[in-house]
Design a protein around this motif. Structure first.
Motif, PDB file in Angstrom:
ATOM      1  N   ARG A   1       0.552  -1.020  -0.225  1.00 10.81           N
ATOM      2  CA  ARG A   1      -0.117  -0.690  -0.062  1.00 10.81           C
ATOM      3  C   ARG A   1       0.728   1.026   0.061  1.00 10.81           C
ATOM      4  N   VAL A   2       0.710   2.240  -0.457  1.00  7.64           N
ATOM      5  CA  VAL A   2       0.958   3.792  -0.255  1.00  7.64           C
ATOM      6  C   VAL A   2       0.144   4.832   0.191  1.00  7.64           C
ATOM      7  N   SER A   3       1.186   5.627   0.697  1.00  3.74           N
ATOM      8  CA  SER A   3       0.815   6.830   1.389  1.00  3.74           C
ATOM      9  C   SER A   3       0.998   8.039   0.902  1.00  3.74           C
ATOM     10  N   VAL A   4       0.459   8.796   0.350  1.00  2.00           N
ATOM     11  CA  VAL A   4       1.125   9.965  -0.265  1.00  2.00           C
ATOM     12  C   VAL A   4       0.709  11.562   1.072  1.00  2.00           C
ATOM     13  N   LEU A   5       2.182  11.407   1.826  1.00  5.96           N
ATOM     14  CA  LEU A   5       1.612  12.508   3.092  1.00  5.96           C
ATOM     15  C   LEU A   5       1.095  13.698   2.275  1.00  5.96           C
ATOM     16  N   GLY A   6       2.282  14.506   1.322  1.00  2.00           N
ATOM     17  CA  GLY A   6       1.198  15.898   0.870  1.00  2.00           C
ATOM     18  C   GLY A   6       1.849  16.733   1.753  1.00  2.00           C
ATOM     19  N   HIS A   7       0.570  17.984   1.575  1.00  2.00           N
ATOM     20  CA  HIS A   7       0.918  19.190   2.411  1.00  2.00           C
ATOM     21  C   HIS A   7       0.602  19.273   3.751  1.00  2.00           C
ATOM     22  N   ILE A   8      -0.001  18.242   4.196  1.00  2.65           N
ATOM     23  CA  ILE A   8       0.278  17.605   5.558  1.00  2.65           C
ATOM     24  C   ILE A   8       1.046  17.968   6.344  1.00  2.65           C
ATOM     25  N   GLN A   9       2.338  17.777   5.992  1.00  3.47           N
ATOM     26  CA  GLN A   9       3.794  17.616   6.698  1.00  3.47           C
ATOM     27  C   GLN A   9       4.241  19.439   6.394  1.00  3.47           C
ATOM     28  N   ARG A  10       3.656  20.430   5.766  1.00  5.88           N
ATOM     29  CA  ARG A  10       3.884  21.871   5.709  1.00  5.88           C
ATOM     30  C   ARG A  10       3.393  22.298   7.058  1.00  5.88           C
ATOM     31  N   GLY A  11       2.188  21.802   7.509  1.00  9.92           N
ATOM     32  CA  GLY A  11       1.208  22.722   8.516  1.00  9.92           C
ATOM     33  C   GLY A  11       1.794  21.930  10.095  1.00  9.92           C
ATOM     34  N   GLY A  12       0.948  22.909  10.564  1.00 20.12           N
ATOM     35  CA  GLY A  12       0.455  21.806  12.560  1.00 20.12           C
ATOM     36  C   GLY A  12       1.660  23.061  13.229  1.00 20.12           C
ATOM     37  N   SER A  13       1.773  22.777  14.604  1.00 20.76           N
ATOM     38  CA  SER A  13       2.050  24.056  15.419  1.00 20.76           C
ATOM     39  C   SER A  13       3.928  23.307  15.600  1.00 20.76           C
ATOM     40  N   PRO A  14       4.105  24.572  15.543  1.00 24.58           N
ATOM     41  CA  PRO A  14       6.243  24.044  15.191  1.00 24.58           C
ATOM     42  C   PRO A  14       6.556  23.031  16.253  1.00 24.58           C
ATOM     43  N   THR A  15       7.026  22.172  16.741  1.00 29.47           N
ATOM     44  CA  THR A  15       8.371  21.831  17.631  1.00 29.47           C
ATOM     45  C   THR A  15       8.842  22.321  18.779  1.00 29.47           C
TER      46      THR A  15
END
Ligand code: F6P
Length: 319
Positions: A244-258
């Motif tokens: 199976r394949v998951s393309v994570l896409g723009h999810i990787q660009r968002g979110g609260s910074p570490t």
């Protein structure tokens, strides 16, 4: 009274806000006026430039994205566009500019500097971790954490079904983000554009491992190394194992910074503001081996960052 400006450009990255906030608050602390340029170079060309106060950057440190907005601007790629942008900066009495962005954005800054003499200080803002002269860019840690979180989840379902999981991650032409997330996520294979891979050999190894009882494996594919969808089909055909394949896409660009991205962005923001105020130009501040470094802007944009061979080796050893 002195005045400087700050802008974000290119793909946004978590921690850009923290960096811009640090630039603004440091400048104000030093008694210098600060302008924000909205939507990257597009805003410079369109004169979308506003004066910022300390309050303008309240409630931002925890937010991904960029409150200034960003864009990929075609007009700024021409000398005419850059002249227009420069004239707008002059109109506001801006004497120096802090640019937070990746490779392309810093290239735009280097041309502006060369053609107009506008003092430029750059900060590396991109999840790709592909800026030359440093081993860290603002946002790469948050993005890598997001990928690792996804890998953790994929492990559960992959193991339940005895599947091979391919995870396609961003990074443009660079394998840095994939390598960081692949090592931290314990991937069996990390396919990156910098290193040739042998699909036949990989499939052969996978088949042997599954025959010997392995329940699942994770393959991280940097987008620059090929399409995971296409690769997944080949892997399934060659191994006969459910894939199976998951393309994570723009999810990787968002979110609260570490914490790491917030801390480093804050430290770099302060450095950039102090440098531009004191008249420095054509310099990019970053982190290398845990220490703040400054790199010549032209060196940063004219050199290609290479993937650390030690990390490539480590990923192989630990797989
Ligand atoms: O440079 C950051 C990045 O997220 C790359 O990893 C990716 O290839 C690209 O931007 C995607 O660009 P856009 O957001 O314009 O689709």
């Amino acid at each position: 009274k002195k005045a400087i400006a700050v802008m974000t450009s290119g793909g946004d990255s978590p921690g850009m806000n923290a960096a811009a906030r640090a630039v603004v608050r440091t400048a104000l602390y030093e008694g210098v006026e600060v302008y924000g340029i909205n939507n990257g170079y597009q805003g410079m060309v369109d004169d979308d430039i506003v004066k910022l106060s300390s309050r303008s950057v309240s409630d931002l440190i925890q937010r991904g994205g960029t409150f200034l907005g960003t864009a990929r601007c075609m007009e700024f790629k021409t000398p005419e566009g850059r002249k227009k942008g420069f004239d707008n900066l002059m109109k506001h009495g801006i004497e120096g500019l802090v640019i937070i962005g990746g490779d392309g954005s810093l290239t735009g800054g280097s041309l502006l500097s060369k053609e107009t003499g506008m003092p430029i200080v750059g900060l590396p803002g991109t999840i790709d971790n592909d800026v030359w002269g440093m081993d860290y860019t603002i946002g790469c840690d948050t993005a890598a954490n997001t990928i690792v979180d996804a890998i953790n989840k994929l492990r559960d379902t992959a193991s339940a079904h005895r599947r091979i999981m391919l995870v396609e991650v961003m990074g443009r032409n660079s394998g840095w983000l994939a390598m960081m997330a692949g090592i931290a996520g314990g991937a069996e294979y990390v396919l990156v554009p910098e290193v040739k891979y042998d699909l036949d050999e990989m499939c052969h190894e996978l088949k042997a491992m599954y025959d010997a009882g392995k329940r699942y494996s994770i393959i991280v594919v940097a987008e620059g190394a090929g399409s995971a969808v296409g690769l997944g089909q080949v892997v399934e055909e060659k191994t006969g194992i459910d894939t199976r394949v998951s393309v994570l896409g723009h999810i990787q660009r968002g979110g609260s910074p570490t914490v790491e991205d917030r801390m480093k962005a804050s430290m770099l923001g302060e450095k950039a503001a102090l440098a531009i105020i004191s008249g420095a130009t054509n310099v990019v501040f970053g982190f290398n081996e845990g220490k703040v470094v400054s790199v010549n802007l032209f060196d940063a944009v004219n050199n290609q960052k290479t993937l650390d061979p030690e990390l490539v080796r480590l990923a192989r050893v630990l797989a």
